[in-house]
Design a protein around this motif. Structure first.
Motif, PDB file in Angstrom:
ATOM      1  N   VAL A  91       6.481   4.252 -14.365  1.00 11.43           N
ATOM      2  CA  VAL A  91       5.690   5.468 -14.566  1.00 11.43           C
ATOM      3  C   VAL A  91       4.240   5.100 -14.874  1.00 11.43           C
ATOM      4  O   VAL A  91       3.303   5.707 -14.337  1.00 11.43           O
ATOM      5  N   ARG A  92       4.035   4.070 -15.734  1.00  9.41           N
ATOM      6  CA  ARG A  92       2.677   3.648 -16.079  1.00  9.41           C
ATOM      7  C   ARG A  92       1.922   3.198 -14.827  1.00  9.41           C
ATOM      8  O   ARG A  92       0.761   3.578 -14.598  1.00  9.41           O
ATOM      9  N   ARG A  93       2.593   2.398 -13.979  1.00 11.19           N
ATOM     10  CA  ARG A  93       1.937   1.931 -12.750  1.00 11.19           C
ATOM     11  C   ARG A  93       1.606   3.094 -11.823  1.00 11.19           C
ATOM     12  O   ARG A  93       0.530   3.132 -11.220  1.00 11.19           O
ATOM     13  N   GLU A  94       2.530   4.047 -11.707  1.00 18.99           N
ATOM     14  CA  GLU A  94       2.278   5.204 -10.848  1.00 18.99           C
ATOM     15  C   GLU A  94       1.115   6.047 -11.377  1.00 18.99           C
ATOM     16  O   GLU A  94       0.280   6.520 -10.608  1.00 18.99           O
ATOM     17  N   VAL A  95       1.059   6.236 -12.697  1.00 19.71           N
ATOM     18  CA  VAL A  95      -0.039   6.999 -13.298  1.00 19.71           C
ATOM     19  C   VAL A  95      -1.364   6.272 -13.061  1.00 19.71           C
ATOM     20  O   VAL A  95      -2.376   6.894 -12.701  1.00 19.71           O
TER      21      VAL A  95
END
Length: 145
Positions: A101-105
């Protein structure tokens, strides 16, 4: 019944050995004593067998309880280990999901960062153009006075 047995013994002795034995013969007294001892022995052996059976049943019951307790302890240990392993896997899964999720954000932010910078640049240019327009209008006003 006892008389029938004694008669049968007297007949058997006469048939096998050819000797006539009377009811008061010492050999029949020994036979009677022997039968009494055999009956008493059978009663005593039955009592011993009953005691032995009870002891075996008690031992089997204790073994069953011990086996049940050991099985419960083993099952509880397996459940605890399974629960701990499940928690570990869930934590690892949560970490992986959070990282994804962090990478996608971050990827989404980087995708909109350039248009935001471009919008800021256009806004500053519009502000500069507005200031120049106000300044030119002010000069035109001043020159017409």
């Amino acid at each position: 019944m006892a008389n029938d047995k004694i008669e049968a013994i007297i007949k058997e002795i006469a048939a096998k050995h050819g000797i006539a034995v009377g009811r008061d013969d010492p050999i029949l007294i020994l036979q009677t004593i022997n039968e009494k001892l055999m009956r008493d022995s059978a009663v005593a052996q039955q009592a011993i067998l009953n005691t032995f059976k009870e002891e075996l049943e008690d031992i089997a019951h204790r073994w069953g309880d011990d086996a049940k307790n050991k099985a419960e302890r083993t099952l509880n240990a397996a459940l605890l280990a399974s629960r701990e392993e499940m928690m570990k896997v869930m934590q690892e899964g949560a970490k992986v999901a959070a990282e994804t999720v962090r990478r996608e954000v971050e990827a989404g932010i980087s995708m909109i960062a350039a248009p935001i910078r471009e919008s800021k640049r256009v806004a500053f240019m519009n502000l500069a153009a507005s200031i120049m327009t106000v300044f030119a209008a002010g000069l035109a006003l001043w020159a017409s006075l």
